[in-house]
Write a protein that holds these residues in place. Sequence first.
Motif, PDB file in Angstrom:
ATOM      1  N   ILE A 192       0.834  -1.201   0.000  1.00 22.02           N
ATOM      2  CA  ILE A 192       0.000   0.000   0.000  1.00 22.02           C
ATOM      3  C   ILE A 192       0.872   1.256   0.000  1.00 22.02           C
ATOM      4  O   ILE A 192       0.655   2.195  -0.783  1.00 22.02           O
ATOM      5  CB  ILE A 192      -0.950  -0.005   1.214  1.00 22.02           C
ATOM      6  N   THR A 193       1.891   1.272   0.881  1.00 20.84           N
ATOM      7  CA  THR A 193       2.802   2.424   0.940  1.00 20.84           C
ATOM      8  C   THR A 193       3.572   2.552  -0.364  1.00 20.84           C
ATOM      9  O   THR A 193       3.785   3.662  -0.884  1.00 20.84           O
ATOM     10  CB  THR A 193       3.775   2.266   2.115  1.00 20.84           C
ATOM     11  N   ARG A 194       3.989   1.423  -0.914  1.00 19.60           N
ATOM     12  CA  ARG A 194       4.750   1.425  -2.158  1.00 19.60           C
ATOM     13  C   ARG A 194       3.923   2.019  -3.294  1.00 19.60           C
ATOM     14  O   ARG A 194       4.421   2.850  -4.062  1.00 19.60           O
ATOM     15  CB  ARG A 194       5.174  -0.003  -2.489  1.00 19.60           C
ATOM     16  N   ASP A 195       2.669   1.616  -3.413  1.00 18.35           N
ATOM     17  CA  ASP A 195       1.805   2.148  -4.462  1.00 18.35           C
ATOM     18  C   ASP A 195       1.647   3.660  -4.316  1.00 18.35           C
ATOM     19  O   ASP A 195       1.656   4.403  -5.306  1.00 18.35           O
ATOM     20  CB  ASP A 195       0.436   1.478  -4.424  1.00 18.35           C
ATOM     21  N   HIS A 196       1.492   4.117  -3.083  1.00 19.15           N
ATOM     22  CA  HIS A 196       1.326   5.554  -2.849  1.00 19.15           C
ATOM     23  C   HIS A 196       2.584   6.320  -3.234  1.00 19.15           C
ATOM     24  O   HIS A 196       2.514   7.376  -3.879  1.00 19.15           O
ATOM     25  CB  HIS A 196       0.971   5.805  -1.384  1.00 19.15           C
ATOM     26  N   LEU A 197       3.742   5.784  -2.875  1.00 19.61           N
ATOM     27  CA  LEU A 197       4.988   6.475  -3.191  1.00 19.61           C
ATOM     28  C   LEU A 197       5.294   6.420  -4.688  1.00 19.61           C
ATOM     29  O   LEU A 197       5.937   7.323  -5.226  1.00 19.61           O
ATOM     30  CB  LEU A 197       6.140   5.898  -2.375  1.00 19.61           C
ATOM     31  N   ASN A 198       4.854   5.360  -5.361  1.00 24.73           N
ATOM     32  CA  ASN A 198       4.978   5.334  -6.823  1.00 24.73           C
ATOM     33  C   ASN A 198       4.255   6.531  -7.432  1.00 24.73           C
ATOM     34  O   ASN A 198       4.780   7.220  -8.323  1.00 24.73           O
ATOM     35  CB  ASN A 198       4.382   4.049  -7.392  1.00 24.73           C
ATOM     36  N   GLN A 199       3.034   6.765  -6.968  1.00 23.70           N
ATOM     37  CA  GLN A 199       2.253   7.878  -7.481  1.00 23.70           C
ATOM     38  C   GLN A 199       2.930   9.212  -7.146  1.00 23.70           C
ATOM     39  O   GLN A 199       2.985  10.123  -7.985  1.00 23.70           O
ATOM     40  CB  GLN A 199       0.835   7.838  -6.895  1.00 23.70           C
ATOM     41  N   GLU A 200       3.446   9.317  -5.921  1.00 16.88           N
ATOM     42  CA  GLU A 200       4.135  10.538  -5.525  1.00 16.88           C
ATOM     43  C   GLU A 200       5.389  10.774  -6.366  1.00 16.88           C
ATOM     44  O   GLU A 200       5.701  11.902  -6.735  1.00 16.88           O
ATOM     45  CB  GLU A 200       4.498  10.471  -4.039  1.00 16.88           C
ATOM     46  N   LEU A 201       6.115   9.690  -6.658  1.00 19.80           N
ATOM     47  CA  LEU A 201       7.333   9.827  -7.450  1.00 19.80           C
ATOM     48  C   LEU A 201       7.019  10.346  -8.848  1.00 19.80           C
ATOM     49  O   LEU A 201       7.751  11.182  -9.384  1.00 19.80           O
ATOM     50  CB  LEU A 201       8.069   8.486  -7.522  1.00 19.80           C
ATOM     51  N   LEU A 202       5.952   9.861  -9.454  1.00 19.84           N
ATOM     52  CA  LEU A 202       5.561  10.375 -10.766  1.00 19.84           C
ATOM     53  C   LEU A 202       5.228  11.860 -10.692  1.00 19.84           C
ATOM     54  O   LEU A 202       5.556  12.634 -11.607  1.00 19.84           O
ATOM     55  CB  LEU A 202       4.374   9.586 -11.314  1.00 19.84           C
ATOM     56  N   ARG A 203       4.598  12.276  -9.625  1.00 23.53           N
ATOM     57  CA  ARG A 203       4.275  13.691  -9.448  1.00 23.53           C
ATOM     58  C   ARG A 203       5.551  14.523  -9.300  1.00 23.53           C
ATOM     59  O   ARG A 203       5.683  15.599  -9.911  1.00 23.53           O
ATOM     60  CB  ARG A 203       3.382  13.861  -8.215  1.00 23.53           C
ATOM     61  N   ILE A 204       6.510  14.015  -8.532  1.00 23.49           N
ATOM     62  CA  ILE A 204       7.781  14.720  -8.342  1.00 23.49           C
ATOM     63  C   ILE A 204       8.548  14.792  -9.659  1.00 23.49           C
ATOM     64  O   ILE A 204       9.128  15.830 -10.001  1.00 23.49           O
ATOM     65  CB  ILE A 204       8.613  14.023  -7.248  1.00 23.49           C
ATOM     66  N   TRP A 205       8.544  13.683 -10.394  1.00 26.39           N
ATOM     67  CA  TRP A 205       9.224  13.646 -11.699  1.00 26.39           C
ATOM     68  C   TRP A 205       8.635  14.700 -12.639  1.00 26.39           C
ATOM     69  O   TRP A 205       9.360  15.441 -13.307  1.00 26.39           O
ATOM     70  CB  TRP A 205       9.092  12.248 -12.292  1.00 26.39           C
TER      71      TRP A 205
ATOM     72  N   ALA B 157       7.126  17.408 -11.784  1.00 25.76           N
ATOM     73  CA  ALA B 157       7.376  18.753 -11.262  1.00 25.76           C
ATOM     74  C   ALA B 157       8.811  19.206 -11.470  1.00 25.76           C
ATOM     75  O   ALA B 157       9.077  20.407 -11.617  1.00 25.76           O
ATOM     76  CB  ALA B 157       7.025  18.806  -9.778  1.00 25.76           C
ATOM     77  N   THR B 158       9.757  18.267 -11.475  1.00 25.96           N
ATOM     78  CA  THR B 158      11.179  18.629 -11.542  1.00 25.96           C
ATOM     79  C   THR B 158      11.807  18.437 -12.916  1.00 25.96           C
ATOM     80  O   THR B 158      12.828  19.058 -13.230  1.00 25.96           O
ATOM     81  CB  THR B 158      11.986  17.810 -10.523  1.00 25.96           C
ATOM     82  N   GLY B 159      11.249  17.552 -13.741  1.00 23.12           N
ATOM     83  CA  GLY B 159      11.851  17.273 -15.044  1.00 23.12           C
ATOM     84  C   GLY B 159      13.149  16.497 -14.959  1.00 23.12           C
ATOM     85  O   GLY B 159      13.908  16.431 -15.920  1.00 23.12           O
ATOM     86  N   THR B 160      13.396  15.869 -13.811  1.00 22.67           N
ATOM     87  CA  THR B 160      14.629  15.108 -13.604  1.00 22.67           C
ATOM     88  C   THR B 160      14.627  13.827 -14.434  1.00 22.67           C
ATOM     89  O   THR B 160      13.599  13.185 -14.599  1.00 22.67           O
ATOM     90  CB  THR B 160      14.763  14.737 -12.108  1.00 22.67           C
ATOM     91  N   THR B 161      15.786  13.465 -14.972  1.00 23.31           N
ATOM     92  CA  THR B 161      15.959  12.166 -15.622  1.00 23.31           C
ATOM     93  C   THR B 161      16.107  11.106 -14.533  1.00 23.31           C
ATOM     94  O   THR B 161      16.941  11.251 -13.642  1.00 23.31           O
ATOM     95  CB  THR B 161      17.214  12.171 -16.510  1.00 23.31           C
ATOM     96  N   ILE B 162      15.311  10.045 -14.607  1.00 21.80           N
ATOM     97  CA  ILE B 162      15.342   9.024 -13.554  1.00 21.80           C
ATOM     98  C   ILE B 162      15.695   7.664 -14.143  1.00 21.80           C
ATOM     99  O   ILE B 162      15.104   7.232 -15.136  1.00 21.80           O
ATOM    100  CB  ILE B 162      13.983   8.938 -12.831  1.00 21.80           C
ATOM    101  N   LEU B 163      16.682   7.016 -13.524  1.00 27.73           N
ATOM    102  CA  LEU B 163      17.038   5.630 -13.830  1.00 27.73           C
ATOM    103  C   LEU B 163      16.755   4.825 -12.578  1.00 27.73           C
ATOM    104  O   LEU B 163      17.345   5.076 -11.519  1.00 27.73           O
ATOM    105  CB  LEU B 163      18.502   5.522 -14.245  1.00 27.73           C
ATOM    106  N   PHE B 164      15.841   3.850 -12.690  1.00 30.97           N
ATOM    107  CA  PHE B 164      15.194   3.221 -11.539  1.00 30.97           C
ATOM    108  C   PHE B 164      15.378   1.712 -11.596  1.00 30.97           C
ATOM    109  O   PHE B 164      15.045   1.079 -12.596  1.00 30.97           O
ATOM    110  CB  PHE B 164      13.705   3.575 -11.593  1.00 30.97           C
ATOM    111  N   VAL B 165      15.919   1.123 -10.532  1.00 36.70           N
ATOM    112  CA  VAL B 165      16.084  -0.328 -10.438  1.00 36.70           C
ATOM    113  C   VAL B 165      14.939  -0.907  -9.616  1.00 36.70           C
ATOM    114  O   VAL B 165      14.619  -0.394  -8.529  1.00 36.70           O
ATOM    115  CB  VAL B 165      17.436  -0.694  -9.791  1.00 36.70           C
ATOM    116  N   THR B 166      14.319  -1.972 -10.113  1.00 33.60           N
ATOM    117  CA  THR B 166      13.226  -2.615  -9.391  1.00 33.60           C
ATOM    118  C   THR B 166      13.166  -4.091  -9.731  1.00 33.60           C
ATOM    119  O   THR B 166      13.682  -4.516 -10.776  1.00 33.60           O
ATOM    120  CB  THR B 166      11.873  -1.946  -9.724  1.00 33.60           C
TER     121      THR B 166
END
Length: 257
Positions: free
Chosen positions: A173-186, A188-197
């Motif tokens: 549940i927390t992970r899903d919420h933070l996924n959504q938050e991360l997309l919002r931050i991305w 807002a900032t325009g940062t290039t993100i390389l993500f391992v999962t």
Amino acid sequence: MATIEIACRDVSMVFATSAQPVQALAHVSLEVERGDFVSLIGPSGCGKSTLLRLIADVLQPTAGSIEVRGGPAMRARLAREFGFVFQHPGLLRWRTARANVSLPLEVGGWGRRHVPPHRPDDLLSLVGLQGFEHAYPRQLSGGMQQRVSIARALVTGPPILLMDEPFGALDEITRDHLNQELLRIWAATGTTILFVTHSIPEAVYLSSRVFVFTPRPGRVLEQVKIELPSPRAPAIKDTPEFVKHTAALRRALAQGG
């Protein structure tokens, strides 16, 4: 025409051990465009985290080359063009949330030389922690601690964010919420993100493209383009299009063995 932010060309990495050499990566070539969100997925031990450290110039490749923003990875590191977020938040327990976010500014001498690109309080607000500036890590949940870690990685304004399974230890549940938050931050900032999962749904939900790795030694088996609309809401996970993309990643991983 897209600008290439990260370019790995025929990168291999061999670690010397007391028993015998261990090849973590073999002939990896991939490109990440500026402003893109790219995920790396593959079985444990296939070298995904190693590749992040090579890009960050923490390790040096045994063979091949890595360019970051048109130059050597070392130049990007010295210019502080990376932010790094690990699976464990790594917060200092005796520092408040604000003080933890401020740490890279203190270490880098920001303020004595030039004005910092971001105020710690602004970033804490961006990650949804307004009002928790004076809280200590022990007073924050695991998800909140990871938000502080993300804010800390962004405080120097790096154009690239490297994220090594940042939500892997959190409940779903927390992970899903933070996924959504991360997309919002991305966004807002325009940062290039390389993500391992290791999570197929997480890779599909977050990414523009996903690179699928083989078991060790890690090679790029396939590049999967995620053709889903943006911005993405959690409800998209229930659509046939989302299921189609997760199935494509599962097939690719199965092909790699």
